[in-house]
Design a protein around this motif. Structure first.
Motif, PDB file in Angstrom:
ATOM      1  N   MET A   1      23.581  46.013  -2.044  1.00 47.76           N
ATOM      2  CA  MET A   1      22.932  45.016  -1.331  1.00 47.76           C
ATOM      3  C   MET A   1      23.538  43.861  -0.914  1.00 47.76           C
ATOM      4  O   MET A   1      24.445  43.383  -1.807  1.00 47.76           O
ATOM      5  CB  MET A   1      21.770  44.622  -2.159  1.00 47.76           C
ATOM      6  N   GLU A   2      23.606  43.594   0.487  1.00 48.78           N
ATOM      7  CA  GLU A   2      24.326  42.697   1.263  1.00 48.78           C
ATOM      8  C   GLU A   2      23.556  41.278   1.062  1.00 48.78           C
ATOM      9  O   GLU A   2      22.359  41.358   1.162  1.00 48.78           O
ATOM     10  CB  GLU A   2      24.694  43.213   2.538  1.00 48.78           C
ATOM     11  N   ASP A   3      24.411  40.501   0.517  1.00 52.61           N
ATOM     12  CA  ASP A   3      23.796  38.971   0.425  1.00 52.61           C
ATOM     13  C   ASP A   3      24.821  37.959   1.294  1.00 52.61           C
ATOM     14  O   ASP A   3      25.717  37.703   0.482  1.00 52.61           O
ATOM     15  CB  ASP A   3      23.553  38.605  -0.760  1.00 52.61           C
ATOM     16  N   ASN A   4      24.620  38.035   2.810  1.00 51.19           N
ATOM     17  CA  ASN A   4      25.605  37.352   3.254  1.00 51.19           C
ATOM     18  C   ASN A   4      25.086  35.846   3.782  1.00 51.19           C
ATOM     19  O   ASN A   4      24.446  35.427   3.359  1.00 51.19           O
ATOM     20  CB  ASN A   4      25.849  38.323   4.682  1.00 51.19           C
ATOM     21  N   PHE A   5      25.953  35.297   4.673  1.00 52.65           N
ATOM     22  CA  PHE A   5      25.946  33.851   4.929  1.00 52.65           C
ATOM     23  C   PHE A   5      24.554  33.546   5.694  1.00 52.65           C
ATOM     24  O   PHE A   5      24.047  32.514   5.451  1.00 52.65           O
ATOM     25  CB  PHE A   5      27.073  33.137   5.806  1.00 52.65           C
ATOM     26  N   ALA A  95       9.228  37.355 -11.249  1.00 54.31           N
ATOM     27  CA  ALA A  95      10.071  37.329 -12.470  1.00 54.31           C
ATOM     28  C   ALA A  95      11.592  37.178 -12.279  1.00 54.31           C
ATOM     29  O   ALA A  95      12.131  36.286 -13.496  1.00 54.31           O
ATOM     30  CB  ALA A  95       9.872  38.890 -13.017  1.00 54.31           C
ATOM     31  N   ALA A  96      12.149  37.465 -11.308  1.00 56.37           N
ATOM     32  CA  ALA A  96      13.563  37.173 -10.966  1.00 56.37           C
ATOM     33  C   ALA A  96      13.832  35.948 -11.018  1.00 56.37           C
ATOM     34  O   ALA A  96      14.677  35.058 -11.354  1.00 56.37           O
ATOM     35  CB  ALA A  96      13.986  37.864  -9.571  1.00 56.37           C
ATOM     36  N   VAL A  97      12.740  34.936 -10.481  1.00 60.57           N
ATOM     37  CA  VAL A  97      12.984  33.656 -10.134  1.00 60.57           C
ATOM     38  C   VAL A  97      12.922  32.799 -11.630  1.00 60.57           C
ATOM     39  O   VAL A  97      13.878  31.978 -12.153  1.00 60.57           O
ATOM     40  CB  VAL A  97      11.890  33.071  -9.220  1.00 60.57           C
ATOM     41  N   LEU A  98      12.230  33.264 -12.313  1.00 62.52           N
ATOM     42  CA  LEU A  98      11.982  32.688 -13.800  1.00 62.52           C
ATOM     43  C   LEU A  98      13.169  33.066 -14.538  1.00 62.52           C
ATOM     44  O   LEU A  98      13.529  32.221 -15.500  1.00 62.52           O
ATOM     45  CB  LEU A  98      10.610  33.072 -14.367  1.00 62.52           C
ATOM     46  N   HIS A  99      13.565  34.040 -14.471  1.00 55.87           N
ATOM     47  CA  HIS A  99      14.990  34.786 -15.292  1.00 55.87           C
ATOM     48  C   HIS A  99      16.016  33.783 -14.819  1.00 55.87           C
ATOM     49  O   HIS A  99      16.776  33.204 -15.494  1.00 55.87           O
ATOM     50  CB  HIS A  99      15.209  36.014 -14.891  1.00 55.87           C
ATOM     51  N   ALA A 100      15.996  33.429 -13.547  1.00 54.21           N
ATOM     52  CA  ALA A 100      17.027  32.515 -12.979  1.00 54.21           C
ATOM     53  C   ALA A 100      17.014  31.205 -13.413  1.00 54.21           C
ATOM     54  O   ALA A 100      18.115  30.431 -13.494  1.00 54.21           O
ATOM     55  CB  ALA A 100      17.178  32.681 -11.469  1.00 54.21           C
ATOM     56  N   MET A 101      15.754  30.755 -13.903  1.00 54.10           N
ATOM     57  CA  MET A 101      15.655  29.350 -14.375  1.00 54.10           C
ATOM     58  C   MET A 101      15.841  29.343 -15.677  1.00 54.10           C
ATOM     59  O   MET A 101      15.776  28.193 -16.396  1.00 54.10           O
ATOM     60  CB  MET A 101      14.097  28.928 -14.102  1.00 54.10           C
ATOM     61  N   HIS A 115       6.054  49.298 -11.089  1.00 53.55           N
ATOM     62  CA  HIS A 115       6.845  49.314 -12.433  1.00 53.55           C
ATOM     63  C   HIS A 115       8.059  49.708 -12.241  1.00 53.55           C
ATOM     64  O   HIS A 115       9.100  49.549 -12.355  1.00 53.55           O
ATOM     65  CB  HIS A 115       6.077  49.631 -13.567  1.00 53.55           C
ATOM     66  N   LEU A 116       8.223  51.234 -11.892  1.00 51.25           N
ATOM     67  CA  LEU A 116       9.165  52.075 -11.599  1.00 51.25           C
ATOM     68  C   LEU A 116      10.358  51.651 -10.658  1.00 51.25           C
ATOM     69  O   LEU A 116      11.582  51.437 -10.734  1.00 51.25           O
ATOM     70  CB  LEU A 116       8.926  53.530 -11.585  1.00 51.25           C
ATOM     71  N   GLN A 117       9.670  51.174  -9.454  1.00 47.51           N
ATOM     72  CA  GLN A 117      10.317  50.571  -8.463  1.00 47.51           C
ATOM     73  C   GLN A 117      11.104  49.270  -8.892  1.00 47.51           C
ATOM     74  O   GLN A 117      12.338  49.332  -8.539  1.00 47.51           O
ATOM     75  CB  GLN A 117       9.569  50.295  -7.249  1.00 47.51           C
ATOM     76  N   THR A 118      10.478  48.578  -9.447  1.00 40.47           N
ATOM     77  CA  THR A 118      11.250  47.322  -9.835  1.00 40.47           C
ATOM     78  C   THR A 118      12.052  47.321 -10.973  1.00 40.47           C
ATOM     79  O   THR A 118      13.102  46.645 -11.031  1.00 40.47           O
ATOM     80  CB  THR A 118       9.988  46.148 -10.156  1.00 40.47           C
ATOM     81  N   LYS A 119      11.584  48.289 -11.918  1.00 37.96           N
ATOM     82  CA  LYS A 119      12.872  48.624 -13.087  1.00 37.96           C
ATOM     83  C   LYS A 119      13.972  49.033 -12.314  1.00 37.96           C
ATOM     84  O   LYS A 119      15.082  48.576 -12.656  1.00 37.96           O
ATOM     85  CB  LYS A 119      12.237  49.629 -13.827  1.00 37.96           C
ATOM     86  N   ALA A 120      14.167  49.675 -11.526  1.00 33.08           N
ATOM     87  CA  ALA A 120      15.197  50.377 -10.773  1.00 33.08           C
ATOM     88  C   ALA A 120      15.941  49.321 -10.003  1.00 33.08           C
ATOM     89  O   ALA A 120      17.196  49.151 -10.075  1.00 33.08           O
ATOM     90  CB  ALA A 120      14.742  51.451  -9.935  1.00 33.08           C
ATOM     91  N   GLU A 123      18.009  47.040 -12.364  1.00 34.29           N
ATOM     92  CA  GLU A 123      19.030  47.654 -12.997  1.00 34.29           C
ATOM     93  C   GLU A 123      20.099  47.475 -12.013  1.00 34.29           C
ATOM     94  O   GLU A 123      21.153  47.273 -12.374  1.00 34.29           O
ATOM     95  CB  GLU A 123      18.720  49.174 -13.467  1.00 34.29           C
ATOM     96  N   ALA A 124      19.651  47.661 -10.683  1.00 32.98           N
ATOM     97  CA  ALA A 124      20.860  47.629  -9.475  1.00 32.98           C
ATOM     98  C   ALA A 124      21.374  46.004  -9.532  1.00 32.98           C
ATOM     99  O   ALA A 124      22.501  45.809  -9.276  1.00 32.98           O
ATOM    100  CB  ALA A 124      20.217  48.222  -8.303  1.00 32.98           C
ATOM    101  N   LEU A 125      20.280  45.390  -9.444  1.00 34.27           N
ATOM    102  CA  LEU A 125      20.737  43.798  -9.454  1.00 34.27           C
ATOM    103  C   LEU A 125      21.233  43.163 -10.876  1.00 34.27           C
ATOM    104  O   LEU A 125      21.485  41.928 -10.839  1.00 34.27           O
ATOM    105  CB  LEU A 125      19.499  42.841  -8.980  1.00 34.27           C
ATOM    106  N   LYS A 126      21.180  43.751 -11.906  1.00 31.66           N
ATOM    107  CA  LYS A 126      21.621  43.324 -13.182  1.00 31.66           C
ATOM    108  C   LYS A 126      20.814  42.118 -13.676  1.00 31.66           C
ATOM    109  O   LYS A 126      21.301  41.233 -14.190  1.00 31.66           O
ATOM    110  CB  LYS A 126      23.032  43.076 -13.134  1.00 31.66           C
ATOM    111  N   ILE A 127      19.558  42.209 -13.386  1.00 39.10           N
ATOM    112  CA  ILE A 127      18.534  41.362 -13.971  1.00 39.10           C
ATOM    113  C   ILE A 127      17.836  41.873 -15.060  1.00 39.10           C
ATOM    114  O   ILE A 127      17.336  42.622 -15.113  1.00 39.10           O
ATOM    115  CB  ILE A 127      17.550  40.814 -12.725  1.00 39.10           C
ATOM    116  N   ASN A 128      18.081  40.828 -16.123  1.00 41.29           N
ATOM    117  CA  ASN A 128      17.623  41.326 -17.535  1.00 41.29           C
ATOM    118  C   ASN A 128      16.309  40.566 -17.974  1.00 41.29           C
ATOM    119  O   ASN A 128      16.173  39.942 -18.760  1.00 41.29           O
ATOM    120  CB  ASN A 128      18.746  40.859 -18.651  1.00 41.29           C
TER     121      ASN A 128
END
Ligand code: SAH
Length: 215
Positions: A1-5, A95-101, A115-120, A123-128
């Motif tokens: 996933m690209e995250d550019n300027f 969930a990702a925002v709360l995790h980052a906090m 559920h399955l889509q977000t789980k995948a 995993e790809a973004l390594k968000i635990n």
């Protein structure tokens, strides 16, 4: 996933817009600056990822508007390592925002495909975060009690089971139905096993929190 300027520049603008709309918690604003919201949207909407709007994510559901995510996150008064239960994983953005906090996030979604889509994606973004397929009305008794609970769908009332899975001193943030298409953002603070302090924080619009019989 690209995250550019360009993405980072758009996020910076979004953070400024959220500040103007009244979000003050620096931890919330930093998390919004960090999380690539475009990764949580269908590619058809990718160019709109940093507008302050909700968008469809499939199964008739939506990713919440950034202001709503920021407001609910702020009302949760997140401290590092808080154990947080989310009802309504959806795209996973909240969930990702709360995790980052710095929260330890447990999130339940009743649509298997989401559920399955977000789980995948996580995993790809390594968000635990710990993601569960099931009915949010039941909470997660095995992992309770929680420091904080956030419901990201319109609730007809505050579910009793969730109140009992909250620590004393903990907070639930929930949009409670006010009329057919408006919810009042409500915080419930648990003062003791049977005393709760409720406050309201303005009107919002969410997809409904459905119970077992409505699935
Ligand atoms: N937090 C999400 C918002 C998704 S919209 C995000 O950041 O994208 C609300 C979600 O709540 C939907 O995905 C819907 O399927 C889910 N939902 C509704 N009722 C539920 C229930 N009883 N248990 C678990 N999830 C539920």
């Amino acid at each position: 996933m690209e995250d550019n300027f360009r993405h980072k520049g758009l996020r910076n603008k979004l953070v400024e817009e959220l500040k103007e709309k009244g979000i003050k918690d620096a931890n919330v604003l930093d998390a919004i600056m960090k999380i690539p919201r475009h990764a949580f949207l269908d590619s058809a909407f990718i160019t709109h990822a940093y507008e302050d709007k909700a968008f469809p994510i499939g199964a008739g559901q939506t990713i919440s508007q950034p202001y709503t995510v920021a407001k609910q996150s702020e009302l949760l008064e997140i401290k590092k390592n808080d154990k947080v239960l989310e009802i309504g994983t959806g795209s996973g953005y909240q969930a990702a925002v709360l995790h980052a906090m710095g929260a330890n996030v447990f999130s339940i979604e009743r649509h298997r495909i989401l559920h399955l889509q977000t789980k995948a994606l996580f995993e790809a973004l390594k968000i635990n975060c710990k993601l569960f397929f099931g009915d949010g009305y039941e909470g997660l008794p095995t992992y309770s009690p929680f420091d904080k609970i956030i419901i990201t769908a319109a609730a007809p009332e505050i579910p009793e089971k969730l109140k009992s899975q909250l620590k004393i001193g903990g907070i639930i943030v929930v949009p409670v139905n006010y009329n057919e298409d408006t919810q009042l953002m409500t915080t419930v603070r648990k003062l003791s096993d049977n005393e709760f302090k409720t406050e309201e924080h303005g009107s919002f619009k969410f997809v409904p929190m459905l119970n077992n019989k409505e699935w």
